[in-house]
Each structure stands twice: as structure tokens, then as C-alpha cells.
Write a protein that holds these residues in place. Structure first.
Motif, PDB file in Angstrom:
ATOM      1  N   TYR A  11      32.845  43.965  40.633  1.00 49.42           N
ATOM      2  CA  TYR A  11      33.769  44.744  41.448  1.00 49.42           C
ATOM      3  C   TYR A  11      32.989  45.972  41.917  1.00 49.42           C
ATOM      4  CZ  TYR A  11      37.431  41.842  39.397  1.00 49.42           C
ATOM      5  OH  TYR A  11      38.210  40.773  38.994  1.00 49.42           O
ATOM      6  N   GLY A  12      32.449  45.895  43.128  1.00 47.40           N
ATOM      7  CA  GLY A  12      31.567  46.952  43.593  1.00 47.40           C
ATOM      8  C   GLY A  12      30.296  46.972  42.754  1.00 47.40           C
ATOM      9  N   ASP A  13      30.019  48.125  42.160  1.00 46.58           N
ATOM     10  CA  ASP A  13      28.822  48.254  41.314  1.00 46.58           C
ATOM     11  C   ASP A  13      29.091  47.905  39.854  1.00 46.58           C
ATOM     12  OD1 ASP A  13      27.336  49.149  43.488  1.00 46.58           O
ATOM     13  OD2 ASP A  13      27.877  51.261  43.134  1.00 46.58           O
ATOM     14  N   PHE A  14      30.353  47.571  39.559  1.00 47.73           N
ATOM     15  CA  PHE A  14      30.719  47.288  38.163  1.00 47.73           C
ATOM     16  C   PHE A  14      30.755  45.788  37.913  1.00 47.73           C
ATOM     17  CE2 PHE A  14      34.237  46.286  35.194  1.00 47.73           C
ATOM     18  CZ  PHE A  14      33.651  46.760  34.031  1.00 47.73           C
ATOM     19  N   ALA A  15      30.066  45.353  36.879  1.00 54.48           N
ATOM     20  CA  ALA A  15      30.073  43.939  36.486  1.00 54.48           C
ATOM     21  C   ALA A  15      31.067  43.755  35.348  1.00 54.48           C
ATOM     22  CB  ALA A  15      28.679  43.482  36.059  1.00 54.48           C
ATOM     23  N   PRO A  53      34.005  33.614  41.241  1.00 57.68           N
ATOM     24  CA  PRO A  53      32.858  34.276  40.620  1.00 57.68           C
ATOM     25  C   PRO A  53      31.935  34.897  41.671  1.00 57.68           C
ATOM     26  CG  PRO A  53      33.124  32.025  39.795  1.00 57.68           C
ATOM     27  CD  PRO A  53      34.013  32.170  40.979  1.00 57.68           C
ATOM     28  N   THR A  54      31.339  36.014  41.341  1.00 61.13           N
ATOM     29  CA  THR A  54      30.306  36.587  42.193  1.00 61.13           C
ATOM     30  C   THR A  54      29.054  35.721  42.142  1.00 61.13           C
ATOM     31  OG1 THR A  54      31.186  38.797  41.725  1.00 61.13           O
ATOM     32  CG2 THR A  54      28.966  38.670  42.664  1.00 61.13           C
ATOM     33  N   ALA A  55      28.821  35.146  40.978  1.00 61.99           N
ATOM     34  CA  ALA A  55      27.682  34.238  40.796  1.00 61.99           C
ATOM     35  C   ALA A  55      28.023  33.289  39.655  1.00 61.99           C
ATOM     36  CB  ALA A  55      26.408  35.025  40.485  1.00 61.99           C
ATOM     37  N   GLY A  56      27.250  32.199  39.579  1.00 58.79           N
ATOM     38  CA  GLY A  56      27.482  31.224  38.528  1.00 58.79           C
ATOM     39  C   GLY A  56      28.553  30.224  38.930  1.00 58.79           C
TER      40      GLY A  56
END
Length: 294
Positions: A11-15, A53-56
């Protein structure tokens, strides 16, 4: 049945979740535990296809988690599950049965059986007039209306009284015995310990440990041996007419036995006590804290 590979959600710079990888076999009960903000709910929502997901990647019952066909095989219970309060349990569950194209006769039999197992008698009372525990039972029944293979439950007993909580945990156990694959999170680690085959421990978005409870106990827990003797030995305390000394190895147990025999007595009993899942979790969290500070 479920496979997550390098799941990440930003979420933005927060994982919120960082590179989670795990698999759940068919018929297994898999628990995800961790403090608030650890990433448990985000992980479950990605598995359920509610968050991208952002990735995976994640697959559930052979489908990509974002595939709408997967939803037919899944029962999902969020931690907060608002219901249509003007409906009754029967009308509410029939509504969801229609959404899943479950024939009315099949749906009514399934609703009756599930609500009976959940011990919910008030089936024609408006949901808005029901207690939180009753509403939670209806939400669980909704998650089963399509007879799913996989259940993903986020804090299924959150905020409920102890009696209702135990009933829901026992019901979850019965679902596992019927062959359902279950992934759930919970704050009450006693319940996780009593029902789960394996667990993943999350902290700050990462899975910091995972495995069956015995393996986690061996790696992160402690084992104590409470040795009871008929005579006093060094560092023992008197208890119920005997003497108890706590040691941490079998070599130390043997030393206590030798000391007891030298004093003209013997070992009367040996009891093994292992760390609870809560103690294991605290040890894992402490280990992670030390690594981050190094």
C-alpha cells in the motif's frame, strides 16, 4: 489444495505482506497467527481473491485465487461480517444459495442440517434482533451454502463469549473431520493449538516460522522435566509429600535419580512439560526482534 508463492501486498511504500510462501494440503487445518498488523487478514483476503497481490501468486483448489470459478469451491468468513439485518437466517441463506445456483430443495436441506449442527433455533427471527454469536453462526452457515472444498476463516470466534467460541471451534473441528481444507487465523492460540495440523507465524508482514506444532516446539520451545523423588535432593522443593526438581535434559534427570538413590530414596515420577504455542510464538517474536536489532 492451496499454494502461495512469494505473496506480497503493498500500500504505497508500506508492505503489508512480504514474500509469503506456504502450501496447505487437502483436508489439512492450517493456522496463521501473529499480532495485530502482522499481515494475517491481508494474506487471507489475497487467498480468497478479494485483494490482488502486488507480486507473487496464489492458487486455491487448482484455480488462480483471482479466478471467479475458484469462488465456487471456496467458503470465506471475514473477521467482520455484516449481515442483512432485515432478513431472517432462512431468507438470508436462501438468498446466497440462489447466488450459487444451489437448487432450493438441496439448499433447504443443507441450511437445516448446518443450522442444526450450529445449534441455531431462531431461524425466522430477523437478523437485526440476534446476538453477535447467533449472527456469527449464520455467517458460518453462509460460508458452507455452496458445499465448498476450502474454507478460509478470519478470526471465526472473534469477540464471542467463551461458550459460543468453544462451540464454533468444535464445529470447525467437525468440518475438518469431514475432509474440508481449512485456513484460519485466530488470536486465541489455545484454539489454534487444539485444532491445527500446521501453523505459520507472521510478524510485520513476514512469515517468520512455519511447520507442525511438534517441529516448532523443538526449534523454538523449551522442554522441562519435573522429577519427583521420595527424598530431598539438591534444588528440590517439597510438594504433596514428595520432592520436585525441574531440569532441562535427560542427563540432568539421571543426575537427580543418582542423587535420590545416594540419599536412600528413589524417583517416584517424571513429568514432561513443553512450551505452549503461545510461548513458542513469543520465542519466535523475540528471536526476530534480536535479528532485526543485530
Amino acid at each position: 489444495m492451496i499454494e502461495a508463492r512469494d505473496l506480497r501486498k503493498e500500500y504505497g511504500d508500506f508492505a503489508a505482506v512480504e514474500g509469503s510462501t506456504f502450501a496447505v494440503d487437502a483436508g489439512e487445518v492450517f493456522g496463521i497467527i501473529g499480532p495485530n498488523g502482522a499481515g494475517k487478514t491481508t494474506t487471507l483476503k489475497m487467498l480468497a481473491g478479494l485483494l490482488e497481490p502486488t507480486a507473487g501468486s496464489a492458487t486455491v483448489a487448482g484455480y488462480d485465487a483471482e479466478d471467479t470459478e475458484m469462488r465456487k469451491r471456496l467458503g470465506f468468513l471475514p473477521e467482520e461480517s455484516p449481515l442483512y439485518e432485515e432478513m431472517t437466517p432462512l431468507s438470508y441463506l436462501r438468498f446466497f444459495a440462489d447466488l450459487y445456483d444451489v437448487p432450493r430443495s438441496v439448499a433447504d436441506d443443507r441450511i437445516d442440517e448446518t443450522l442444526s449442527e450450529l445449534d441455531l433455533e431462531h431461524r425466522t427471527r430477523q437478523l437485526g434482533d440476534m446476538s453477535k454469536g447467533m449472527k456469527r453462526k449464520v455467517a458460518i452457515a453462509r460460508s458452507l451454502i455452496n458445499d465448498p472444498d476450502v474454507l478460509i476463516y478470519d478470526e471465526p470466534a472473534s469477540g464471542l463469549d467463551p461458550l459460543t467460541t468453544n462451540y464454533i471451534i468444535q464445529f470447525t473441528e467437525r468440518l475438518a473431520e469431514e475432509g474440508k481444507t481449512i485456513v484460519f487465523s485466530a488470536h486465541n492460540l489455545f484454539h489454534v493449538e487444539s485444532i491445527c495440523d500446521r501453523v505459520a507465524i507472521m510478524n510485520e508482514g513476514e512469515i517468520v516460522a512455519k511447520g507442525d506444532l511438534d517441529a516448532l516446539q523443538r526449534e523454538y520451545g523449551d522442554t522441562e522435566y519435573h522429577v519427583y523423588t521420595t527424598v530431598e535432593v539438591p534444588d528440590s522443593v517439597r510438594e504433596n509429600g514428595q520432592y520436585r526438581r525441574v531440569v532441562e535434559s535427560m542427563d540432568a534427570v539421571e543426575s537427580v535419580r543418582e542423587a535420590a538413590e545416594a540419599a536412600g530414596g528413589e524417583v517416584a515420577d517424571i513429568r514432561t512439560e513443553e512450551s505452549s504455542l503461545e510461548e513458542v510464538f513469543l520465542n519466535v517474536a523475540e528471536s526476530g526482534r534480536r535479528r532485526s536489532e543485530a
